[in-house]
Design an enzyme around this catalytic site. Structure first.
Site, short mmCIF file in Angstrom:
data_model
loop_
_atom_site.label_atom_id
_atom_site.label_comp_id
_atom_site.label_asym_id
_atom_site.label_seq_id
_atom_site.Cartn_x
_atom_site.Cartn_y
_atom_site.Cartn_z
N GLU A 1 -48.14 -81.26 -12.51
CA GLU A 1 -49.24 -82.14 -12.70
C GLU A 1 -50.15 -81.69 -13.76
O GLU A 1 -50.72 -82.59 -14.39
CB GLU A 1 -50.00 -82.23 -11.29
CG GLU A 1 -48.93 -82.84 -9.99
CD GLU A 1 -49.84 -82.92 -8.74
OE1 GLU A 1 -51.22 -83.19 -8.73
OE2 GLU A 1 -49.37 -82.66 -7.66
N ASP B 1 -50.57 -96.21 -4.75
CA ASP B 1 -49.30 -95.26 -5.33
C ASP B 1 -48.50 -96.17 -5.88
O ASP B 1 -47.10 -95.90 -5.88
CB ASP B 1 -48.67 -94.57 -4.32
CG ASP B 1 -49.79 -93.37 -3.73
OD1 ASP B 1 -50.65 -93.08 -4.52
OD2 ASP B 1 -49.41 -93.03 -2.50
N HIS C 1 -50.02 -88.87 -8.54
CA HIS C 1 -49.32 -88.79 -7.42
C HIS C 1 -48.26 -87.65 -7.39
O HIS C 1 -47.45 -87.67 -8.31
CB HIS C 1 -48.65 -90.03 -7.16
CG HIS C 1 -48.06 -90.27 -5.53
ND1 HIS C 1 -48.82 -90.10 -4.66
CD2 HIS C 1 -46.82 -90.06 -5.42
CE1 HIS C 1 -48.13 -90.37 -3.56
NE2 HIS C 1 -46.92 -90.17 -4.01
N SER D 1 -58.00 -79.21 -8.71
CA SER D 1 -57.28 -78.46 -9.73
C SER D 1 -56.90 -79.27 -11.01
O SER D 1 -56.81 -78.84 -12.13
CB SER D 1 -56.18 -77.71 -9.20
OG SER D 1 -55.22 -78.44 -8.76
N ASN D 2 -56.53 -80.61 -10.57
CA ASN D 2 -56.15 -81.54 -11.74
C ASN D 2 -57.21 -82.07 -12.69
O ASN D 2 -57.34 -82.14 -13.73
CB ASN D 2 -55.55 -82.69 -11.07
CG ASN D 2 -54.18 -82.66 -10.74
OD1 ASN D 2 -53.45 -82.41 -11.71
ND2 ASN D 2 -53.76 -82.52 -9.46
C1 GRF Z 1 -52.72 -83.28 -6.18
O1 GRF Z 1 -51.42 -83.02 -5.65
C2 GRF Z 1 -52.52 -84.87 -6.50
O2 GRF Z 1 -51.46 -85.41 -7.03
C3 GRF Z 1 -53.08 -85.72 -5.44
O3 GRF Z 1 -53.99 -84.86 -4.74
C4 GRF Z 1 -53.73 -83.54 -5.06
C5 GRF Z 1 -55.10 -83.11 -5.52
O4 GRF Z 1 -55.11 -81.69 -6.03
N1 GRF Z 1 -53.28 -86.97 -5.75
P1 GRF Z 1 -56.58 -81.17 -6.71
O5 GRF Z 1 -57.71 -81.71 -6.13
O6 GRF Z 1 -56.17 -81.97 -8.16
O7 GRF Z 1 -56.23 -79.87 -6.72
#
Ligand code: GRF
Length: 225
Positions: A187, A158, A122, A25-26
């Protein structure tokens, strides 16, 4: 440097690879931001260490180049995996790397090659709650404020200079699900903003801390409250 080369540099969109292991999703938020031609970075590659990462479907639909470097093929040899990853990044002439839910520890040598050119997100306000299960641990600790951090990657997990943070207030009736959903929304706001700043060359590290336009990183914007 001539005026023409300065202009060319200003117009150049940095070539970015997003590394994922899961739903992505990010990655999707970064892709969306970079659809704007004025955005200073261009996502040219999505790479995954897992062939079944959900985010690969989104990336395929977006028509972005995909590479899978399957870590299971490398056994315990982290250096060999990282070398394969590096080769892929070089093949696509990558300038900046964004880790987005990439669940592999990277070797010191690899990290050194991408010093101040590799970002991670993170789901906690670092240095609090490094590692996994951050939302559950924040609730258990009775934290009143929680959030997310974008930072440069250093060999320690981290850690690394903080580029941007976004905070949310923890509600009394929050569950892991409600809290993680609010943090995830943050995020998706801060990662593109942080990438933009880095791609524009506005972030510098001095004494282990980021300076943005020469000033300390500001507090998280009010809209995250
Ligand atoms: C997110 O919460 C990110 O902060 C962490 O892992 C998760 C990944 O989510 N490192 P996505 O795959 O981006 O939805």
């Amino acid at each position: 440097m001539t005026a023409r080369s300065t202009l060319a540099e200003a117009l150049h969109r940095k070539r970015v690879a997003v590394l994922i292991s899961g739903r992505g999703s990010n990655m999707a938020a970064l892709l969306e931001a970079a659809r704007d031609p004025a955005f200073s970075a261009e996502i040219v590659l999505i790479a995954s260490n897992r062939p079944d990462a959900g985010g690969l479907v989104t990336a395929r639909d977006a028509g972005i180049a995909l590479e899978v470097v399957d870590h299971t093929k490398f056994g315990k040899d982290r250096a060999a995996f990282d070398a394969a990853l590096q080769a892929v990044l070089e093949k696509h002439r990558i300038e900046l790397v964004c880790l987005a839910g990439f669940m592999r520890l990277l070797t010191e040598g690899f990290v050194a090659q991408w010093q101040e050119r590799m970002l991670n997100i993170h789901p906690a306000l670092l240095p609090a709650f490094k590692g996994l299960d951050t939302h559950r641990r924040a609730l258990e600790a009775g934290a009143k404020t929680h959030g997310a951090t974008v930072h440069f990657v250093v060999p320690e997990m981290d850690a690394g200079p903080i580029i941007m943070q976004g905070a949310v207030a923890v509600q009394d009736d929050d569950t892991e699900a409600t809290l993680s959903a609010r943090v995830l929304a943050v995020e998706h706001r801060i990662y593109p903003l942080a990438l933009k700043l880095v791609a524009e060359g506005r972030v510098r590290v001095a004494d282990g801390r980021c300076l943005i336009d020469g000033k300390p990183v500001p507090e998280s914007p009010a809209f995250f409250a």
